[in-house]
Structure formats: structure tokens, C-alpha cells
Design a protein around this motif. Structure first.
Motif, PDB file in Angstrom:
ATOM      1  N   ARG A 188      64.749  50.460  83.913  1.00 11.23           N
ATOM      2  CA  ARG A 188      65.883  50.748  83.037  1.00 11.23           C
ATOM      3  C   ARG A 188      65.652  50.226  81.624  1.00 11.23           C
ATOM      4  O   ARG A 188      65.765  50.987  80.650  1.00 11.23           O
ATOM      5  CB  ARG A 188      67.158  50.154  83.621  1.00 11.23           C
ATOM      6  CG  ARG A 188      67.644  50.807  84.912  1.00 11.23           C
ATOM      7  CD  ARG A 188      68.967  50.169  85.334  1.00 11.23           C
ATOM      8  NE  ARG A 188      69.545  50.828  86.484  1.00 11.23           N
ATOM      9  CZ  ARG A 188      69.376  50.424  87.733  1.00 11.23           C
ATOM     10  NH1 ARG A 188      68.603  49.365  87.983  1.00 11.23           N
ATOM     11  NH2 ARG A 188      69.945  51.065  88.727  1.00 11.23           N
ATOM     12  N   GLU A 240      65.300  52.579  78.192  1.00 12.12           N
ATOM     13  CA  GLU A 240      66.265  52.358  77.118  1.00 12.12           C
ATOM     14  C   GLU A 240      65.543  52.047  75.808  1.00 12.12           C
ATOM     15  O   GLU A 240      65.919  52.536  74.733  1.00 12.12           O
ATOM     16  CB  GLU A 240      67.214  51.212  77.486  1.00 12.12           C
ATOM     17  CG  GLU A 240      68.209  51.562  78.576  1.00 12.12           C
ATOM     18  CD  GLU A 240      69.075  50.375  78.960  1.00 12.12           C
ATOM     19  OE1 GLU A 240      68.801  49.257  78.466  1.00 12.12           O
ATOM     20  OE2 GLU A 240      70.016  50.554  79.747  1.00 12.12           O
ATOM     21  N   ASP A 299      69.941  57.178  89.177  1.00  9.72           N
ATOM     22  CA  ASP A 299      70.562  57.042  87.865  1.00  9.72           C
ATOM     23  C   ASP A 299      69.908  57.965  86.846  1.00  9.72           C
ATOM     24  O   ASP A 299      70.581  58.657  86.074  1.00  9.72           O
ATOM     25  CB  ASP A 299      70.455  55.596  87.368  1.00  9.72           C
ATOM     26  CG  ASP A 299      71.403  54.662  88.100  1.00  9.72           C
ATOM     27  OD1 ASP A 299      72.270  55.165  88.839  1.00  9.72           O
ATOM     28  OD2 ASP A 299      71.271  53.432  87.932  1.00  9.72           O
ATOM     29  N   GLN A 350      70.317  59.474  77.291  1.00  8.78           N
ATOM     30  CA  GLN A 350      70.569  60.897  77.241  1.00  8.78           C
ATOM     31  C   GLN A 350      69.260  61.654  77.085  1.00  8.78           C
ATOM     32  O   GLN A 350      68.281  61.153  76.538  1.00  8.78           O
ATOM     33  CB  GLN A 350      71.497  61.225  76.067  1.00  8.78           C
ATOM     34  CG  GLN A 350      72.859  60.542  76.172  1.00  8.78           C
ATOM     35  CD  GLN A 350      73.567  60.887  77.468  1.00  8.78           C
ATOM     36  OE1 GLN A 350      73.578  62.045  77.891  1.00  8.78           O
ATOM     37  NE2 GLN A 350      74.147  59.893  78.106  1.00  8.78           N
ATOM     38  N   ARG A 389      74.046  50.492  85.080  1.00  8.48           N
ATOM     39  CA  ARG A 389      73.353  51.779  85.094  1.00  8.48           C
ATOM     40  C   ARG A 389      72.686  52.016  83.747  1.00  8.48           C
ATOM     41  O   ARG A 389      73.190  51.622  82.706  1.00  8.48           O
ATOM     42  CB  ARG A 389      74.332  52.929  85.376  1.00  8.48           C
ATOM     43  CG  ARG A 389      74.900  52.897  86.778  1.00  8.48           C
ATOM     44  CD  ARG A 389      76.049  53.884  86.904  1.00  8.48           C
ATOM     45  NE  ARG A 389      75.613  55.246  86.670  1.00  8.48           N
ATOM     46  CZ  ARG A 389      75.158  56.051  87.621  1.00  8.48           C
ATOM     47  NH1 ARG A 389      75.031  55.610  88.853  1.00  8.48           N
ATOM     48  NH2 ARG A 389      74.805  57.291  87.349  1.00  8.48           N
ATOM     49  N   ASP A 396      70.852  61.598  87.575  1.00  5.50           N
ATOM     50  CA  ASP A 396      72.258  61.866  87.283  1.00  5.50           C
ATOM     51  C   ASP A 396      72.511  62.009  85.793  1.00  5.50           C
ATOM     52  O   ASP A 396      73.402  62.766  85.367  1.00  5.50           O
ATOM     53  CB  ASP A 396      73.139  60.746  87.844  1.00  5.50           C
ATOM     54  CG  ASP A 396      73.178  60.728  89.364  1.00  5.50           C
ATOM     55  OD1 ASP A 396      72.756  61.734  89.972  1.00  5.50           O
ATOM     56  OD2 ASP A 396      73.597  59.703  89.941  1.00  5.50           O
ATOM     57  N   GLN A 397      71.758  61.295  84.982  1.00  7.48           N
ATOM     58  CA  GLN A 397      71.993  61.322  83.538  1.00  7.48           C
ATOM     59  C   GLN A 397      71.111  62.323  82.806  1.00  7.48           C
ATOM     60  O   GLN A 397      71.032  62.322  81.580  1.00  7.48           O
ATOM     61  CB  GLN A 397      71.805  59.920  82.962  1.00  7.48           C
ATOM     62  CG  GLN A 397      72.843  58.935  83.527  1.00  7.48           C
ATOM     63  CD  GLN A 397      72.839  57.616  82.797  1.00  7.48           C
ATOM     64  OE1 GLN A 397      72.617  57.572  81.594  1.00  7.48           O
ATOM     65  NE2 GLN A 397      73.098  56.552  83.519  1.00  7.48           N
ATOM     66  N   SER A 449      73.372  49.672  78.570  1.00 12.23           N
ATOM     67  CA  SER A 449      73.679  49.770  79.991  1.00 12.23           C
ATOM     68  C   SER A 449      75.169  49.605  80.196  1.00 12.23           C
ATOM     69  O   SER A 449      75.823  48.792  79.549  1.00 12.23           O
ATOM     70  CB  SER A 449      72.936  48.675  80.772  1.00 12.23           C
ATOM     71  OG  SER A 449      71.559  48.909  80.708  1.00 12.23           O
ATOM     72  N   SER A 480      71.754  54.051  80.527  1.00 16.44           N
ATOM     73  CA  SER A 480      72.410  55.109  79.771  1.00 16.44           C
ATOM     74  C   SER A 480      71.404  55.695  78.800  1.00 16.44           C
ATOM     75  O   SER A 480      71.198  55.179  77.713  1.00 16.44           O
ATOM     76  CB  SER A 480      73.618  54.559  79.011  1.00 16.44           C
ATOM     77  OG  SER A 480      74.229  55.575  78.246  1.00 16.44           O
TER      78      SER A 480
END
Length: 304
Positions: free
Chosen positions: A57, A61, A94, A10, A6, A97-98, A2, A8
Motif C-alpha cells: 500500500r 501510494e 483493495d 485512483q 485501505r 476495488d479501486q 489511506s 486510496s
């Protein structure tokens, strides 16, 4: 990892050619979230129910580091989880957006239907407080208005029963790798008891028992000499043909009703000779006729 609060993740971070798929299941209380979650779980989605938005999140992850072991996640958010509504909206933004593959499924139903469903279960609406059922429904509908507008899939369940809703979910989320129905044909011996989870049971003790043939006694229905002996008996092929035809009709009904799994038991005395040979033959014929994957198991083979 993170960064700045946010997530992260991909799109290709699961180490495969396909992105991690995330489905957020939400909507009106009483509109069918549990049914949708059960169907997705049957379709090999990893389902997490009542997950607080702040845990979305870390979950994604963790899955991103699982090397493709859990490529499809369904997160069910109920009324309590949506109390962190601002955080939920931020998390969704989030993900989008990613580049994460995220779809929102919103389940809805008319006020009249929701009232009737809550009354039938004799449970209060989670947002009604000291008010009426309708007060709770109206409060939830107002709270969810913007999330409904953001949804990718909206399903109105007012006129759908459980089976129809299940079929709708399967239609929208099935792919070539997801069988619509899984069938198991299991041989067994009546002397060891009926399979407790069998949906259908057939008795093949009407056929002569190879046990009484000295050179076949030590073999089983997987051996060609035993299988040939069983299948050559009067009535064996006729039984297999008719029973497979009956099961094909039953399987079509299961597909129509959104059933995900069924087990057919075929029994003889000890579960070693006749039931094994017949189960193998019925399994192959049923799979060829229906195109449905059929697993053949032999519960009691080796007990004698």
C-alpha cells in the motif's frame, strides 16, 4: 492517502493518460521468479523484490504521487512474504476495488522439475522445515491454490529454460515503447584498452590513418572531411556492409534468446578518426536493417 486501512489510489492518479500498472509476480519457489523480475527490470519496470505485503500500500501510494515517473511497478512476493497471506489477499482486493491496473503472474512447474532445480542448487525449500523437499513443495502448492486461481497469467516453466522464459515474459509485457533489444556501437582507441563490456570487437586499423594527413589530423570522424576520407578507402564500404550483415544475424539470435542489451566495439589506434567514422556508418546501417534502436557512442573522442 489511506482511509480506514485501505489504499486510496485512483487509476489516473499518476498525472498521465495511462493508469499506474502493477504486476504481482508470485508462484512456486524455484519456478523462475528471479528470471521474470530481471526481464521486467530490463523492460523499464520498477521492480521491488521480496516486498512484505504490508508495504504494498505505501509503495503504490508513493508512486501515485510521483507524477508518472514510475508508471509500471512489478512486486515480487516470495514464500516468506506470503506468510502474511491474509493481508496479501486483502491488499489485492483493495487494489482491484479501486480500479488499479493490477495483474497477477503466477509461475508454476511440476513437482519433479522443482525437486530437480532445488537439488541442483543444493538449497532447501523455504517451507520444508525438517521434512523433505517434496514436503515443502506440497505445502507451498496447497498454500497457493487460491492465489493461483486468482492469477491473470499462469506460466508453467517446467519445459522452459531461462531464455525461453525470458522470451515469454517479453512477449506478454512488451509494448510499442519497449524495444526488445538495445544495441550500442562504441568507437574506441586500442591504445586506451579494449572496452570491458563489449560483446563484439572489430579492428579497423587496416584502413589508412587520417592522422598522417596534415589537414585531417586535428579533425575527427564526425567531421565530413575525415568521414569522407575514411569511407572512400579501399575495403571500407565492403567491411561496413559485411559487418552490418553479420551483426544483423547476431541481433536476430539475441532477440530469439531474449537478450536485452548488446555492445559492439569498433576500434582504431586512438579512437578519433577511423573508428568514429565507421561506427557512425555501421550504427545507421544496422538500425535501418533490423529496426532495432542503436546508440552510437565514442569512448575516446577528445582524448587526443
Amino acid at each position: 492517502m489511506s482511509r480506514g486501512g485501505r489504499v486510496s489510489v485512483q487509476a489516473e492518479s499518476n498525472g498521465s493518460d495511462h493508469p499506474i500498472e502493477v504486476v504481482l509476480v508470485t508462484g512456486m519457489s524455484g519456478a523462475g521468479r528471479t528470471t521474470v523480475a530481471n526481464v521486467l527490470e530490463d523492460m523499464d519496470w520498477y521492480v521491488v523484490d521480496n516486498l512484505p505485503p504490508q508495504m504494498m500500500r505505501p509503495l503504490v501510494e508513493l508512486v501515485a504521487r510521483a507524477d508518472g515517473a514510475l508508471p509500471k511497478i512489478a512486486i515480487v512476493i516470495d514464500a516468506k512474504g506470503r506468510t502474511k497471506y491474509t493481508e496479501l489477499q486483502e491488499t489485492i482486493s483493495d487494489f482491484v476495488d479501486q480500479g488499479l491496473s493490477l495483474r497477477i503472474v503466477f509461475l508454476d512447474a511440476s513437482d519433479e522439475v522443482l525437486v530437480r532445480r532445488f537439488e541442483s542448487t543444493r538449497r532447501p525449500h523455504p517451507l520444508q522445515g525438517e521434512g523433505t523437499l517434496l514436503d515443502g513443495i506440497e505445502a507451498e502448492r496447497a498454500e497457493l491454490e487460491s492465489l493461483r486461481h486468482r492469477a491473470d497469467i499462469i506460466v508453467d516453466t517446467s519445459e522452459l529454460n531461462v531464455h525461453q522464459l525470458s522470451a515469454e515474459v517479453r512477449k506478454r509485457f512488451s509494448d510499442d515503447d519497449t524495444p526488445p533489444l538495445r544495441l550500442t556501437v562504441m568507437s574506441f582507441g586500442f591504445k586506451y584498452g579494449l572496452p570491458k563490456d563489449a560483446d563484439h570487437v572489430a579492428d579497423v586499423r587496416f584502413l589508412p590513418n587520417p592522422y598522417w594527413i596534415p589537414h585531417l589530423r586535428g579533425h575527427n570522424g564526425l567531421d565530413s572531411d575525415v568521414a569522407d576520407y575514411v569511407l572512400e578507402q579501399n575495403g571500407a564500404e565492403e567491411f561496413i556492409e559485411r559487418y552490418a550483415a553479420t551483426l544483423s544475424t547476431v541481433a536476430e539470435g539475441y532477440l530469439h534468446e531474449g537478450r536485452g542489451y548488446a555492445m559492439i566495439g569498433i576500434g582504431c589506434t586512438g579512437g578519433k578518426h577511423r573508428s568514429v567514422a565507421i561506427s557512425e556508418r555501421v550504427g545507421r546501417l544496422l538500425s535501418a536493417r533490423t529496426g532495432i534502436p542503436v546508440t552510437v557512442r565514442h569512448r575516446d573522442l577528445g582524448k587526443e
